[in-house]
Enzyme design. Structure first.
Site, PDB file in Angstrom:
ATOM      1  CB  CYS A 129      -1.290   8.841   0.468  1.00 36.06           C
ATOM      2  SG  CYS A 129      -1.201   7.489  -0.731  1.00 36.06           S
ATOM      3  CB  CYS A 165      -3.051   8.394  -4.492  1.00 39.57           C
ATOM      4  SG  CYS A 165      -4.072   8.662  -3.055  1.00 39.57           S
ATOM      5  CB  CYS A 222      -0.498   5.066  -2.929  1.00 33.20           C
ATOM      6  SG  CYS A 222      -2.304   5.043  -3.008  1.00 33.20           S
ATOM      7  CE  LYS A 262      -6.313   2.809   1.465  1.00 36.40           C
ATOM      8  NZ  LYS A 262      -5.824   4.193   1.382  1.00 36.40           N
ATOM      9  NE  ARG A 309      -9.442   4.697  -5.432  1.00 37.30           N
ATOM     10  CZ  ARG A 309      -9.235   3.409  -5.696  1.00 37.30           C
ATOM     11  NH1 ARG A 309      -9.676   2.862  -6.816  1.00 37.30           N
ATOM     12  NH2 ARG A 309      -8.580   2.655  -4.827  1.00 37.30           N
ATOM     13  NE  ARG A 334      -5.644   3.962  -4.815  1.00 40.19           N
ATOM     14  CZ  ARG A 334      -5.105   4.936  -5.551  1.00 40.19           C
ATOM     15  NH1 ARG A 334      -3.905   4.753  -6.112  1.00 40.19           N
ATOM     16  NH2 ARG A 334      -5.739   6.085  -5.733  1.00 40.19           N
ATOM     17  CD  GLU A 349       0.321  -5.500   5.192  1.00 38.42           C
ATOM     18  OE1 GLU A 349       0.974  -4.636   5.807  1.00 38.42           O
ATOM     19  OE2 GLU A 349       0.530  -5.766   3.986  1.00 38.42           O
ATOM     20  CE  LYS A 354      -9.514   4.305   3.357  1.00 37.35           C
ATOM     21  NZ  LYS A 354      -8.534   5.281   2.895  1.00 37.35           N
ATOM     22  CB  SER A 372     -15.903   8.035   0.016  1.00 35.72           C
ATOM     23  OG  SER A 372     -15.245   7.038  -0.786  1.00 35.72           O
ATOM     24  CE1 TYR A 386     -15.422   9.466   3.867  1.00 35.03           C
ATOM     25  CE2 TYR A 386     -14.705  11.744   3.836  1.00 35.03           C
ATOM     26  CZ  TYR A 386     -14.485  10.410   3.538  1.00 35.03           C
ATOM     27  OH  TYR A 386     -13.328  10.021   2.907  1.00 35.03           O
TER      28      TYR A 386
HETATM   29  O1  PB1 Z   1     -13.243   7.668   2.093  1.00 38.63           O
HETATM   30  C1  PB1 Z   1     -12.480   7.054   1.338  1.00 38.63           C
HETATM   31  O2  PB1 Z   1     -12.887   6.380   0.365  1.00 38.63           O
HETATM   32  C2  PB1 Z   1     -11.000   7.122   1.649  1.00 38.63           C
HETATM   33  C3  PB1 Z   1     -10.142   6.669   0.486  1.00 38.63           C
HETATM   34  C4  PB1 Z   1      -8.687   6.511   0.903  1.00 38.63           C
HETATM   35  C5  PB1 Z   1      -8.148   7.730   1.578  1.00 38.63           C
HETATM   36  N1  PB1 Z   1      -7.116   7.353   2.496  1.00 38.63           N
HETATM   37  C6  PB1 Z   1      -7.814   6.015  -0.241  1.00 38.63           C
HETATM   38  C7  PB1 Z   1      -8.649   5.687  -1.459  1.00 38.63           C
HETATM   39  C8  PB1 Z   1      -7.861   5.032  -2.552  1.00 38.63           C
HETATM   40  O3  PB1 Z   1      -7.269   3.981  -2.344  1.00 38.63           O
HETATM   41  O4  PB1 Z   1      -7.862   5.610  -3.614  1.00 38.63           O
HETATM   42  C9  PB1 Z   1      -6.699   6.969  -0.609  1.00 38.63           C
HETATM   43  C10 PB1 Z   1      -5.401   6.225  -0.616  1.00 38.63           C
HETATM   44  N2  PB1 Z   1      -4.276   7.015  -0.344  1.00 38.63           N
END
Ligand code: PB1
Length: 328
Positions: free
Chosen positions: A123, A125, A133, A198, A208, A220, A236, A251, A277, A316
């Protein structure tokens, strides 16, 4: 008085002891189910805690090696890498630089820990000054111009030795563009795990913070999915399968277990779910306040994600869950 009743069905018979409960348990967890997300930054000797994600750190390549060695010893066989670049710019140029931080980390990991499965997040971002992104022009995230940079990023990861590339950007047609670029460059054996369904989720906040990847303007929602959409997730996923995805991901995980189940029922491909996260931070905050039994809660939520149909969980919690599973 021990009054006996003529009751034929007694489901409690199979709950009477731990060996019985283990014997009939329908969903089980194993460390092989986990992919362990990790942050890698420039520097040396780095192990910088991330306040919003207790137990998660920014590593430098040297300390990342140690962390991955310990993860392997815990039984966790796979990691997912996120990079924190030295500098950010409008086109996220370190994302696809041969000497970028993720590219350096992949080379070191494959050299020192050949048994570790290395997945890389593809990505822009974390690398762009605007935090989106993809490529931005006139306040819009441009889809097609972003595809080339995403493909270059994936190729640079494959060239460094990544086993699997995982595009998380949600641009249309990026899976096909990445697959084609990998094949043209001779990386036809590098697998592609698509963040296929996603969502534009509130549960990415801690990430973030950790990656400094919050969008500088807007959000986003013009590229990540609307949380209210279920049928669209199947569209998708189907598109990514047709474009060549080897694995598909939903996700976040916990707020989208119905989607995990739907995707499981629509494809025979391996299905991954990302325990993000914000989900992690909630559990840690409650545990630190003594409000929940952390070990039981974590194993329960991971079991729920597996029971919904995920073969693979990006989490995690990977190392601690692996240790708890080993303890039995
Ligand atoms: O653990 C997480 O929150 C993962 C976040 C994820 C990472 N692939 C995206 C979060 C976002 O949309 O900002 C990053 C997107 N590329």
């Amino acid at each position: 008085m021990n009054e006996r009743r003529n009751i034929t069905h007694r489901p409690r018979r199979l709950r009477a002891s731990e060996p019985l409960r283990r014997m009939v348990r329908e969903t089980t967890l194993a460390p092989d189910d986990f992919i362990y997300p990790l942050f890698v930054a420039h520097g040396e000797g780095l192990r910088r805690p991330i306040p919003s994600m207790p137990g998660v750190f920014h590593f430098s390549v040297d300390t990342l090696l140690r962390e991955c060695e310990e993860a392997l010893a815990d039984g966790v066989p796979s990691v997912l890498l996120f990079g924190l670049p030295e500098g950010k710019d409008a086109r996220g140029s370190e994302a696809y630089a041969d000497d970028g931080i993720v590219q350096r980390a992949v080379r070191a990991l494959k050299r020192e820990l050949p048994g570790l499965l290395v997945v890389t997040d593809v990505c822009l971002c974390e690398y762009t000054s605007h935090g989106h992104c993809g490529v931005v022009e006139g306040g819009q995230v441009l889809n097609d111009p972003s595809l080339d940079l995403l493909a270059r990023t994936a190729v640079s990861h494959a060239a460094a030795g990544a086993d699997v590339v995982a595009p998380s950007d949600m641009m249309d047609a990026r899976v096909g563009a990445i697959r084609q670029a990998l094949d043209v460059e001779g990386f036809e054996n590098v697998a592609l795990m698509s963040y296929a369904a996603k969502y534009a989720s509130a549960f990415y906040g801690p990430f973030r913070d950790a990656a400094g990847s919050a969008p500088a303007f807007g959000d986003r929602r013009s590229y990540q999915m609307d949380p209210g959409n279920r049928r669209e997730a199947l569209k998708e996923v189907q598109l990514d399968i047709e474009e060549g995805a080897d694995l598909v991901m939903v996700k976040p995980a916990l707020p989208y277990l119905d989607i995990v189940r739907d995707v499981r029922e629509m494809t025979d491909l391996p299905v991954a779910a990302y325990n993000v996260s914000g989900e992690y931070a909630m559990v840690k905050a409650a545990a630190q306040n003594g409000w929940i039994d952390e070990r039981r809660a974590v194993l329960e939520l991971l079991t729920g994600i597996r029971r919904a149909g995920a073969d693979i969980i990006l989490t995690y919690h990977a190392r601690e869950a692996a240790r708890w599973l080993r303890e039995g």
